[in-house]
Structures are given as structure tokens and as C-alpha cells.
Design a protein around this motif. Structure first.
Motif, short mmCIF file in Angstrom:
data_model
loop_
_atom_site.label_atom_id
_atom_site.label_comp_id
_atom_site.label_asym_id
_atom_site.label_seq_id
_atom_site.Cartn_x
_atom_site.Cartn_y
_atom_site.Cartn_z
N LEU A 72 -11.24 -28.97 -22.03
CA LEU A 72 -11.24 -27.39 -21.69
C LEU A 72 -11.91 -27.21 -20.49
O LEU A 72 -11.24 -26.51 -19.60
CB LEU A 72 -11.32 -26.42 -22.82
N HIS A 73 -13.30 -27.47 -20.56
CA HIS A 73 -14.11 -27.48 -19.39
C HIS A 73 -14.24 -25.70 -18.92
O HIS A 73 -13.80 -25.63 -17.87
CB HIS A 73 -13.80 -28.19 -18.30
N LEU A 74 -14.21 -25.09 -19.97
CA LEU A 74 -13.94 -23.55 -19.66
C LEU A 74 -15.11 -22.82 -18.70
O LEU A 74 -14.74 -22.06 -18.14
CB LEU A 74 -14.01 -22.89 -21.13
N ALA A 75 -16.37 -23.53 -18.82
CA ALA A 75 -17.43 -23.04 -17.80
C ALA A 75 -17.03 -23.11 -16.28
O ALA A 75 -17.45 -22.08 -15.80
CB ALA A 75 -18.70 -23.96 -18.12
N ALA A 76 -16.17 -24.04 -16.00
CA ALA A 76 -15.39 -24.22 -14.42
C ALA A 76 -14.19 -23.35 -14.54
O ALA A 76 -13.69 -23.34 -13.48
CB ALA A 76 -15.35 -25.70 -14.06
N LEU A 77 -13.53 -22.87 -15.70
CA LEU A 77 -12.25 -22.23 -15.60
C LEU A 77 -12.24 -20.91 -16.09
O LEU A 77 -11.71 -20.77 -17.27
CB LEU A 77 -11.12 -23.29 -16.06
N PRO A 125 -23.81 -30.04 -21.95
CA PRO A 125 -22.67 -29.98 -22.69
C PRO A 125 -22.13 -28.55 -22.69
O PRO A 125 -23.03 -27.54 -23.02
CB PRO A 125 -23.00 -30.47 -23.96
N GLY A 126 -21.10 -28.06 -22.36
CA GLY A 126 -20.35 -27.03 -22.27
C GLY A 126 -20.66 -26.17 -21.04
O GLY A 126 -19.96 -25.15 -20.86
N ALA A 127 -21.94 -26.34 -20.25
CA ALA A 127 -22.22 -25.41 -19.55
C ALA A 127 -21.90 -25.83 -17.85
O ALA A 127 -21.36 -27.16 -17.88
CB ALA A 127 -23.71 -25.24 -19.61
#
Length: 375
Positions: free
Chosen positions: A94-99, A240-242
Motif C-alpha cells: 500500500l505505501h500509504l505514507a506516500a499516497l 517501516p510505514g513512514a
């Protein structure tokens, strides 16, 4: 449980989230598997192979997305947002931190979304690690390719030849990706420096890698000094995650020699340089401050067969656990899987993701606190 495997639609993405062997394993457990027509072709798996394994091959994406659990490789793109819904369980990178746009769509629609990159086990990231290893090895291959003069590079051969010194490779970060980048660069004969902040990790790298690989404490001064002599720079930092920390500023980059190459593996999490921006396999490089940048957000997709087998083999036990025990049962029974939960009922349940997006963090209801350890 009904499990959906849609065809990836991200530009240049040829991987598929499950192999026919994985489908056979899931079907043997009493589950139905929907596979979208053509989903495995880019990785060398035919529709016929999926059908022989027991999958139901469906022509339309919306029918596959109607499954209870959708398993993907890459994050949904805008064209797939209409398929998101409140009763959907999504399992993917997912890589939500960048999206932030995707994060907003998942929250608005109440999707329960588990991110491969934050699932943990034994202090590592078991679903991210195989892709990091591939990206790390690939980074040196790509860097050596673009150093060729006819691609705009400096014309430096990383291995050198008798009578000519080898090239210099600088790797930022000594995790899974950084270690593999250093391993391949060292094997080519390049002089390699891994910039890392963890002393124990540096001790491990010093023992595990060859004599032409050295380690160096990470700080601005050391990075500037190494950039000045680097032919190939590999960004492999991870929180991780960030969002990835911006270790390389524009002024720092200007110290690099014209025609040098920068491969930013960290681009999935926003990139580790101020000059990084996402690219695709169709248009992978651009030049900033005289340096060729390669910032492809799905690097392992270039080697789709290997990447699919490595990823699907790692994710299958988790998919089977979710299918067998249900979402909540798997969350409670597998703490490492619970750490992968990024959104749930309109809440961000991973602390690093929430902080990167400037959103409110809500405690993970299944026992994880949103933290995961680096691999």
C-alpha cells in the motif's frame, strides 16, 4: 471464503498476487478463488494453469473485486477506487505514507486494508524482504546499465579492468535492499560504501560482505563526502510505514560528478532525496543536477516471474490463515499480521502511517500498536 486475484493495472506491473500452486492450496482448504482473465500472463502463468488449479477465471475486474478478500501486488490506482467498499478486506503493498489520495479513499470507504510492507515477524518484515532483496540486486544492474555513455551516464564500468580502477558505489541504508545492493556491487568488483546508522547492523554487514565493502556511520558530512566520489548512489533507507527520510538534499546532489547515477529504491515511501519523483518502467530515468535518477516505484516488476514466485510464496500462509480463520480470527491469532493493518472502519491503525500523513492515529483493535521493526 471467496478470494479475488485481480489483474494488476499499475503501469509496467506484470506480477500477479498468487500462483496456480497457491490457488490449488487455497482451493484444497475449501475456498473459492476468482482470478481475472490474463492476470498471470506477465509472470508466465496462463489462465488455463489457474483453471486447472481450481480457480474461477473471470473476464471482468468488478467481478473479481466482489470477493470478500482481494489480494493484490501493488496498491489500487484511481481507476480501481470504485471497487473499494466497506465490507472489503484488501491485502497488498500500500505505501500509504506516500499516497495520501489512496489513504483517503480507503478511509472514506471503510476498507480494512492490510499492507504487506508493515506485516512483521521475528523483528523483520517478511513480506517486504523478498521484494527488497530483488530491488537491491536489481539496483546495481540498472545503475551499471545507465552508467553507459550512450544512455547519458559517465561511461564508468563499475568493475574496472586491469590497469583502470573500478567504480565507486555508495549505498544509503544497510537493510535487506541495501545489503543486496552492496553484495552485487562488491561481486562486480566495485568499491562499495554502505552508509548506516546502526552499529550492530554494520558489524553484521562487515562480516557478511566482501573485503571491498566498507561501512560508514550515517551523518550529513559523511554522505556529502561519499557523494563527491560516487559513480552510483543507491537509496535504500526504510522507516517501516513512514515516509522515507530525505537524506540527500539538492545541494548535496550537486557535489556528484556529471553522469553519475542515482537509484532510489525508497521511492515507494516517497524517496530519500529532495530530487526524487516517481517514474515507471516505460520511462524510468530523468536528469537532475547532472545526475541520472532512476525512481521506478515497482522495480521488482521488471523480473515478474521471479518476483511473483518470491512474493506469492511469502504471502500465501497469511492469505490461507485469513481465509481459514476469518479476518478477526487471523488478526488475533497472528500478531505480526495485525501489525500490517493500516486502515479499519475509517481509521488509520498504523502509527507511522498516521504521523506521515498528518492524520489521527487510532489504536489497532487487534493488539498491534502500529510499530514494526526494520528488516
Amino acid at each position: 471464503m471467496i478470494i479475488g486475484i485481480p489483474k494488476e493495472v499499475k503501469t509496467g506491473e506484470l506480477r500477479v498476487a498468487c500462483t496456480p500452486a497457491g490457488v490449488r492450496h487455497l482451493v484444497a482448504g475449501g475456498h473459492r478463488v476468482f482470478v481475472q482473465k490474463g492476470a498471470g500472463e506477465g509472470s508466465g502463468f496462463s489462465d488455463e494453469a489457474f483453471m486447472k488449479a481450481g480457480a474461477e477465471v473471470l473476464p471482468e475486474a468488478e467481478d473479481v473485486w466482489a470477493a470478500e478478500l482481494v489480494v493484490k501486488v501493488k496498491e489500487p490506482v484511481a481507476d480501481e477506487y470504485p471497487f473499494l467498499r466497506e465490507d472489503l478486506l484488501l491485502f497488498a503493498f500500500l505505501h500509504l505514507a506516500a499516497l495520501p489520495g489512496l489513504a483517503g479513499a480507503l478511509l472514506q470507504r471503510g476498507v480494512s486494508a492490510i499492507a504487506y510492507e508493515t506485516v512483521s515477524a521475528g523483528g523483520g518484515l517478511p513480506l517486504l524482504a523478498p521484494m527488497s532483496e530483488i530491488a537491491g540486486r536489481m539496483s546495481v544492474m540498472a545503475g551499471a546499465f545507465y552508467l553507459a555513455a550512450h544512455f547519458g551516464g559517465s561511461g564508468r564500468l563499475l568493475s574496472g579492468v586491469p590497469g583502470v580502477l573500478p567504480g565507486n558505489v555508495v549505498v544509503l541504508g544497510g537493510g535487506s535492499a541495501g545489503m543486496e545492493a552492496a553484495r552485487v556491487a562488491g561481486a562486480l568488483g566495485a568499491r562499495v560504501t554502505v552508509v548506516e546508522r546502526d552499529r550492530e547492523r554494520m558489524r553484521f554487514l562487515d562480516t557478511a560482505l566482501g573485503a571491498n565493502v566498507r561501512t560508514l556511520f550515517s551523518n550529513d558530512q559523511h554522505i556529502v563526502e561519499e557523494l563527491a566520489v560516487a559513480d552510483l548512489l543507491v537509496g535504500a533507507v526504510l522507516v517501516p510505514g513512514a515516509s522515507a527520510p530525505k537524506l540527500v538534499g539538492r545541494e548535496m546532489l550537486r557535489s556528484m560528478r556529471p553522469g553519475s547515477v542515482f537509484i532510489d529504491i525508497s521511492i515507494d515511501q516517497g524517496g530519500c532525496s529532495e530530487t526524487s519523483r516517481p517514474t515507471t518502467h516505460e520511462d524510468p530515468v530523468y536528469r537532475e543536477e547532472g545526475v541520472l535518477h532512476y525512481c521506478v516505484t515497482n522495480m521488482p516488476g521488471a523480473f515478474a516471474r521471479t518476483s511473483t514466485e518470491a512474493l506469492a510464496g511469502s504471502t500465501l500462509p497469511y492469505v490461507r490463515a485469513i481465509a481459514d480463520s476469518g479476518f478477526k480470527g487471523a488478526m488475533r491469532g497472528m500478531p505480526g499480521l495485525a501489525e500490517g493493518l493500516n486502515t479499519w472502519r475509517g481509521r488509520v491503525t498504523n502509527r507511522a502511517v498516521a504521523e506521515s500523513l498528518g492524520m489521527e492515529y487510532r489504536r489497532n483493535p487487534f493488539g498491534a500498536d502500529g510499530h514494526a521493526s526494520a528488516s
